[in-house]
Scaffold this motif. Structure first.
Motif, mmCIF file in Angstrom:
data_model
loop_
_atom_site.group_PDB
_atom_site.id
_atom_site.type_symbol
_atom_site.label_atom_id
_atom_site.label_comp_id
_atom_site.label_asym_id
_atom_site.label_seq_id
_atom_site.Cartn_x
_atom_site.Cartn_y
_atom_site.Cartn_z
ATOM 1 N N LYS A 20 59.950 46.113 -4.897
ATOM 2 C CA LYS A 20 59.754 46.032 -6.339
ATOM 3 C C LYS A 20 61.137 45.908 -6.961
ATOM 4 O O LYS A 20 62.022 46.723 -6.694
ATOM 5 C CB LYS A 20 59.081 47.291 -6.880
ATOM 6 N N THR A 40 63.453 44.806 -10.674
ATOM 7 C CA THR A 40 63.432 44.566 -12.112
ATOM 8 C C THR A 40 63.860 43.128 -12.378
ATOM 9 O O THR A 40 64.224 42.394 -11.457
ATOM 10 C CB THR A 40 64.384 45.533 -12.835
ATOM 11 N N GLY A 41 63.825 42.725 -13.616
ATOM 12 C CA GLY A 41 64.231 41.370 -13.979
ATOM 13 C C GLY A 41 65.684 41.088 -13.660
ATOM 14 O O GLY A 41 66.069 39.948 -13.394
ATOM 15 N N SER A 42 66.531 42.110 -13.666
ATOM 16 C CA SER A 42 67.947 41.922 -13.365
ATOM 17 C C SER A 42 68.224 41.912 -11.865
ATOM 18 O O SER A 42 69.349 41.670 -11.452
ATOM 19 C CB SER A 42 68.772 43.024 -14.039
ATOM 20 N N GLY A 43 67.213 42.208 -11.046
ATOM 21 C CA GLY A 43 67.400 42.176 -9.603
ATOM 22 C C GLY A 43 67.619 43.527 -8.973
ATOM 23 O O GLY A 43 67.861 43.634 -7.770
ATOM 24 N N LYS A 44 67.548 44.595 -9.764
ATOM 25 C CA LYS A 44 67.742 45.939 -9.237
ATOM 26 C C LYS A 44 66.452 46.396 -8.547
ATOM 27 O O LYS A 44 65.369 46.299 -9.101
ATOM 28 C CB LYS A 44 68.088 46.898 -10.367
ATOM 29 N N GLU A 45 66.614 46.906 -7.337
ATOM 30 C CA GLU A 45 65.457 47.367 -6.581
ATOM 31 C C GLU A 45 65.020 48.742 -7.087
ATOM 32 O O GLU A 45 65.830 49.649 -7.224
ATOM 33 C CB GLU A 45 65.787 47.448 -5.091
#
Length: 141
Positions: A94, A96-101
């Motif tokens: 999963k 976020t939009g910024s690529g953070k898991e």
């Protein structure tokens, strides 16, 4: 799919080998029927495990073509052709939009469980033994 022929007697296994040699068209036909039955069992399993109804996941279960592998065994596959089926089956990250898991979703193992349920039900052996009985009654074997 990999099924074990535990429910068949030695005589029925010998008959199955003879039928594969003498009647390849009929053998392929019964394997298509078995593959279709397995597909419906796996689809039922998927509907009970995967509750989210977005996308075409439930509609994309398909029975593949029947073929012989390198060892001479007749095989039929059941697949899901949707783009995200592997994510549901094996799990995914999963982000976020910024690529953070932010986590991980574990896989549902729908195909694996469906095949085990179909194999454990004895339906495969019943279909094969009924087919062999029909061949013996009709005089084809």
């Amino acid at each position: 799919m990999d099924f074990k022929l535990d429910g068949l007697s030695k005589f029925q296994k010998d008959l199955l080998e003879v039928a594969q040699d003498k009647l390849p068209k009929e053998t392929y036909q019964i394997m298509r029927k078995i593959g279709s039955k397995a597909r419906s069992r796996i689809t039922k399993e998927a509907r009970s495990k995967v509750k989210k109804k977005t996308g075409n996941y439930h509609k994309k279960f398909k029975r593949g073509k029947v073929f012989k592998d390198n060892q001479g065994q007749i095989i039929v596959r059941v697949i899901n052709s949707s783009n995200h089926a592997h994510l549901i089956e094996h799990g995914h990250r999963k982000v976020t939009g910024s690529g953070k898991e932010v986590g991980f979703t574990t896989g549902k193992k729908v195909m694996e469980q469906g095949i085990q349920n179909f194999d454990g039900s004895g339906e495969f052996e019943n279909m094969l033994s009924d087919w062999l009985d029909e061949l013996l009654d009709s005089g084809k074997l």
